[in-house]
Design an enzyme around this catalytic site. Structure first.
Site, PDB file in Angstrom:
ATOM      1  N   LYS A   1       0.837  -1.334  -0.070  1.00 62.94           N
ATOM      2  CA  LYS A   1       0.023  -0.100   0.095  1.00 62.94           C
ATOM      3  C   LYS A   1       0.748   1.001  -0.030  1.00 62.94           C
ATOM      4  CE  LYS A   1      -1.770   2.790   3.118  1.00 62.94           C
ATOM      5  NZ  LYS A   1      -1.536   4.079   2.317  1.00 62.94           N
TER       6      LYS A   1
ATOM      7  N   GLU B   1       9.918   1.221  10.939  1.00 60.24           N
ATOM      8  CA  GLU B   1      10.804   1.967  10.824  1.00 60.24           C
ATOM      9  C   GLU B   1       9.877   3.454  10.789  1.00 60.24           C
ATOM     10  OE1 GLU B   1      12.370   5.143   9.400  1.00 60.24           O
ATOM     11  OE2 GLU B   1      12.531   4.199   7.618  1.00 60.24           O
TER      12      GLU B   1
ATOM     13  N   CYS C   1      13.347  11.075   7.315  1.00 64.63           N
ATOM     14  CA  CYS C   1      13.091  10.593   8.810  1.00 64.63           C
ATOM     15  C   CYS C   1      14.597  10.699   9.566  1.00 64.63           C
ATOM     16  CB  CYS C   1      12.611   9.199   8.829  1.00 64.63           C
ATOM     17  SG  CYS C   1      13.537   7.874   7.594  1.00 64.63           S
TER      18      CYS C   1
ATOM     19  N   GLU D   1       9.621  16.175  15.914  1.00 60.57           N
ATOM     20  CA  GLU D   1      10.269  16.193  14.417  1.00 60.57           C
ATOM     21  C   GLU D   1       9.741  17.396  13.510  1.00 60.57           C
ATOM     22  OE1 GLU D   1      11.587  12.646  11.467  1.00 60.57           O
ATOM     23  OE2 GLU D   1       9.672  12.623  12.503  1.00 60.57           O
TER      24      GLU D   1
END
Length: 436
Positions: A129, A207, A241, A339
């Site tokens: 997906k 992750e 990331c 973040e």
């Protein structure tokens, strides 16, 4: 339907000799290389990523298919000596089964091949997906998989709308025919998927979010640190990331670093259309992403931070934001607590090594961390003390197909790439032969 197709194709694919799986993956890699320019243009058209970066992503993406084509033939078991004379004991490694792969928009090609290459090499089948923002990159890879004669049902691509994303994700994570979930995305979403996976005790690889510290010690080569900071922070307009999110600079070289970093940002970064050759900074993925950067800048300034350069939306359009550098930043500001995922570099001044390590490790996530130092003893100390899965020492870009990618704490579970990556898709079976 895609899960059933993957399940039905699984037995035959898993029983194929490893060399045959290797040959198909190798052909997929070759087709990616033959079509690399078109694949890169799709990435730029979908996400705004500068074309040069998109070209680099396709090379990186293809390298995972090449790597795991080779690793497919190196799935070794063991013969274990035991004390009984009439027994022999073996360890076999077998494919986990159908794997649900859920990927993000910021690396719409590489995040797929890093997972799917390992899964297919191990003998698993997959249902992918892709992110709702970047389905075309995934479909292009699927078309090349077909051309590589990867059998029907082995690699299934299921794009969906933003409105259907949660429902599709839930189906993939709860269907009893799915044996494993591999996800790259936010920590918040990862926690939801972990709860879904618990219902049928699925294997998971996650992750998740990062909040990377970038520490510059007094002993550092400041020019190299500035170059590394620029590469780490502003790649894909800060939407990675592993990009540096908090800059910790020791007081002895703080002012010099900030001055040189600002000059490098103003001289070397160019905001523009991703298809323009001189562009290094494209748009952010959507307006929501821009609003988060604005919120972080506004919060920091309201608490005493100074804008050294940038600080606002770019005149090119609503999804563009100026590369921004802040000084006089404290650990109480939002930009150092969460973040940003955008082109914002906040600089915190520190005095001692212990202080820097404490600030760096205060986060509940730990994906990547970076530091610059020319003191060998300090390099060992800090590399071992940083609570992250990956450390860059005097290096701002560290991802490599040969090396394990993943984090600790709330940054995830498992590792991708490297010789360790294929283990995530294998079950260990112990066989005891008696009566010999």
């Amino acid at each position: 339907a895609a899960v059933r197709a993957a399940h039905e194709a699984g037995a035959a694919w898993g029983r194929l000799p490893a060399k045959e799986r290797s040959v198909r993956l190798r052909r997929w890699y070759e087709l990616m290389m033959e079509n690399k320019e078109e694949l890169a243009r799709i990435i730029t058209a979908e996400s705004g990523k500068p074309l040069k970066e998109a070209q680099g992503e396709i090379m990186y993406s293809a390298s995972f298919l090449e790597w795991f084509a080779e690793e497919a033939r190196r799935i070794y078991g063991d013969v274990i000596p035991v004390s009984s004379k009439n027994r022999r004991t073996l360890v076999l490694k077998q494919p986990v089964g159908v794997t649900a792969v859920i990927t993000p928009w910021n690396f719409p090609s590489a995040m797929i091949t890093r997972k799917v290459g390992a899964a297919l090499a191990a003998g698993c089948t997959v249902v992918v997906k892709p992110a709702e923002d970047t389905p075309l990159s995934a479909l292009a890879l699927g078309e090349l998989a077909n051309q590589a004669e990867i059998p029907a049902g082995v690699c299934n691509i299921v794009p969906c709308s933003r409105q259907q994303a949660a429902a599709v994700g839930e189906v993939l994570c709860t269907d009893p025919l799915v044996s494993k979930i591999s996800f790259t995305g936010s920590t918040a979403t990862g926690k939801i998927l972990l709860k879904y996976a618990a219902g049928t005790v699925k294997r998971v690889s996650m992750e998740l979010g990062g909040h990377a510290p970038f520490i510059v010690f007094d002993s550092a080569n400041v020019d190299r640190a500035v170059a590394g900071a620029l590469a780490s922070k502003y790649r894909n307009s800060g939407q990675t990331c592993v990009c540096a999110n908090r800059f910790l600079v020791q007081k002895g070289i703080h002012d010099e670093f900030v001055e040189k970093f600002a000059k490098a940002i103003e001289k070397e970064l160019h905001v523009g259309n991703g298809f323009d050759a001189k562009t290094t900074q494209g748009p952010l993925i959507n307006e929501k992403a821009v609003e988060k950067v604005e919120k972080h800048v506004k919060d920091a300034v309201s608490q005493g931070a100074s804008i050294v350069t940038g600080g606002k939306r770019h005149s090119l359009g609503k999804n563009f934001f100026e590369p921004t550098l802040l000084s006089n930043v404290t650990t109480k500001m939002l930009c150092t607590q969460e973040e940003t995922f955008g082109p914002l570099a906040p600089v915190i001044k520190f005095e001692t090594e212990a202080e820097a390590v404490t600030i760096a490790n205060a986060a509940n996530v730990g994906l990547a961390g970076y530091f610059y130092s020319q003191d060998p003893a300090q390099i060992w100390r800090v590399a071992e003390q940083l609570e992250v899965g990956m450390v860059g020492v005097n290096e701002g870009v560290i991802s490599s197909v040969e090396c394990p990618f993943g984090g600790v704490k709330e940054s995830g579970l498992g590792r991708e790439g490297s010789k360790y990556g294929i283990d995530e898709y294998l079950e260990i079976k112990y066989v005891c032969l008696g009566g010999l």
